[in-house]
Design an enzyme around this catalytic site. Structure first.
Site, PDB file in Angstrom:
ATOM      1  N   SER A  93       0.829  -1.208   0.000  1.00 23.78           N
ATOM      2  CA  SER A  93       0.000   0.000   0.000  1.00 23.78           C
ATOM      3  C   SER A  93       0.860   1.254   0.000  1.00 23.78           C
ATOM      4  CB  SER A  93      -0.902   0.009   1.245  1.00 23.78           C
ATOM      5  OG  SER A  93      -1.512   1.269   1.425  1.00 23.78           O
ATOM      6  N   TYR A 141      -2.361  -0.275   9.985  1.00 24.19           N
ATOM      7  CA  TYR A 141      -2.544  -0.828   8.637  1.00 24.19           C
ATOM      8  C   TYR A 141      -1.259  -0.682   7.833  1.00 24.19           C
ATOM      9  CZ  TYR A 141      -3.977  -1.050   3.750  1.00 24.19           C
ATOM     10  OH  TYR A 141      -4.058  -1.355   2.408  1.00 24.19           O
TER      11      TYR A 141
END
Length: 335
Positions: A127, A152
């Protein structure tokens, strides 16, 4: 090829399965069909592909160690694309354990499966959030990313480190793809564009964080899938020039690669809203809010490594992508 795609009912996974099936690959899709967002949308995506003879769905959680091991023993996957993960920056502030279970425990199960089954290539979703506190733009895979701003992001950075270990120890070719703000038809309902469209059409105000000064490298889904397929077909190889004295984070002496997949053209949030308002024919009521914990003010992808190695650079303009999203949204939700 016979390809395992985890997260097959998800936004990117569904589109990738469609693409692989269309070109004739045999696809085994894995998904636990959890309720992080509307399960009906996941079932609707699957309905588009389940009738194809070269597709099979396996309902399973990545964290099921024995189940994943049995799956790899029973099948002979040529390649694997791991897209299943607990997504979302803000949700990681509320339910951190979900990220450990799926993104860490689940990923080690995939790595072990690939190792023991001698899989030719593992491609996995990272990501843009791994860039965290970095402010040098555009973000490059050759930059260090040691200051994540959310759990995350930390879990995705951990995936990259775990993958490198397996590339080094077992010669498993691994490629990590840092996706930048993916959007388009069949998108995730927790993403900004989807949330905005729903609220605007319902006559509700939209939350505009960082007072609209957020800048994101919005990347259209077709560009993401093209990047995934091209890297899947291009197994990672060692970098013969890699030097431990001046280590390059994006490559390795092991068969390991990292790539950004982004539009290489950051867009201010207020402009995205303008484009969406034009397509919907409605002016949004805006609730201007400060930057949220875990969010970064801007993302901007350097895609030179992707272009050099696989000959691809995302290029769908935001105006085109939003128009396609709105057309799908109106049809799907009959709005």
């Amino acid at each position: 090829m016979k390809v395992l795609v985890t997260g097959a009912a998800g936004f990117i996974g569904f589109h990738l399965c469609q693409r692989l099936l269309k070109r004739g690959d045999e696809v085994v899709g894995l998904d636990n069909l959890n309720d992080y967002y509307d399960v009906n949308l996941k079932y609707a995506r699957l309905a588009q592909i389940e009738s194809q003879s070269n597709f099979r769905l396996v309902k399973m959680d990545l964290a099921d160690r024995e189940g994943i091991a049995d799956l790899f023993r029973a099948e002979s996957f040529d390649r694997v694309v791991n897209l299943a993960a607990q997504a979302g920056v803000r949700y990681s502030l509320i339910n951190p354990h979900a990220y450990i279970d799926s993104n860490l425990q689940g990923f080690i199960n995939i790595l072990e499966g690939c190792r023991h089954a001698n899989v030719e290539h593992l491609v996995y979703a990272s990501s843009s959030s791994v860039y965290g506190a970095n402010t040098s733009m555009p973000f490059s895979v050759h930059d260090n990313v040691d200051h994540p701003l959310s759990l995350y992001a930390a879990s995705k950075k951990a995936n990259e480190l775990m993958a490198h270990t397996y590339s080094h120890l077992y010669g498993l070719p691994t490629t990590g793809l840092r996706f930048f703000t993916v959007y388009g038809p069949w998108g995730r309902p927790d993403m900004a564009l989807f949330l905005f469209a729903r609220a605007i059409l319902a006559g509700e105000p939209i939350d505009v964080f960082n007072y609209g000064k957020m800048r994101r490298d919005f990347t259209y889904i077709d560009d993401i899938v093209e990047g995934v397929v091209r890297t899947l077909d291009h197994p990672a190889t060692p970098n013969p020039q890699w030097d431990g004295a001046t280590p390059d984070p994006g490559t390795s002496a092991a068969p390991y690669r990292l790539y950004n997949i982004g539009n290489n053209n950051p867009v201010e949030l207020m402009y995205l809203i303008e484009v969406l308002e034009k397509q919907l024919g409605v002016t949004a009521q805006k609730n201007m809010l400060p930057l949220q914990p875990g969010d970064v003010p801007a993302t901007y992808a350097d895609v030179d490594a992707l272009t050099t190695d696989v000959g691809f650079k995302p290029a769908t303009p935001i105006e085109v992508g939003v128009e396609r999203f709105v057309a799908w949204y109106r049809e799907f939700y009959n709005k």
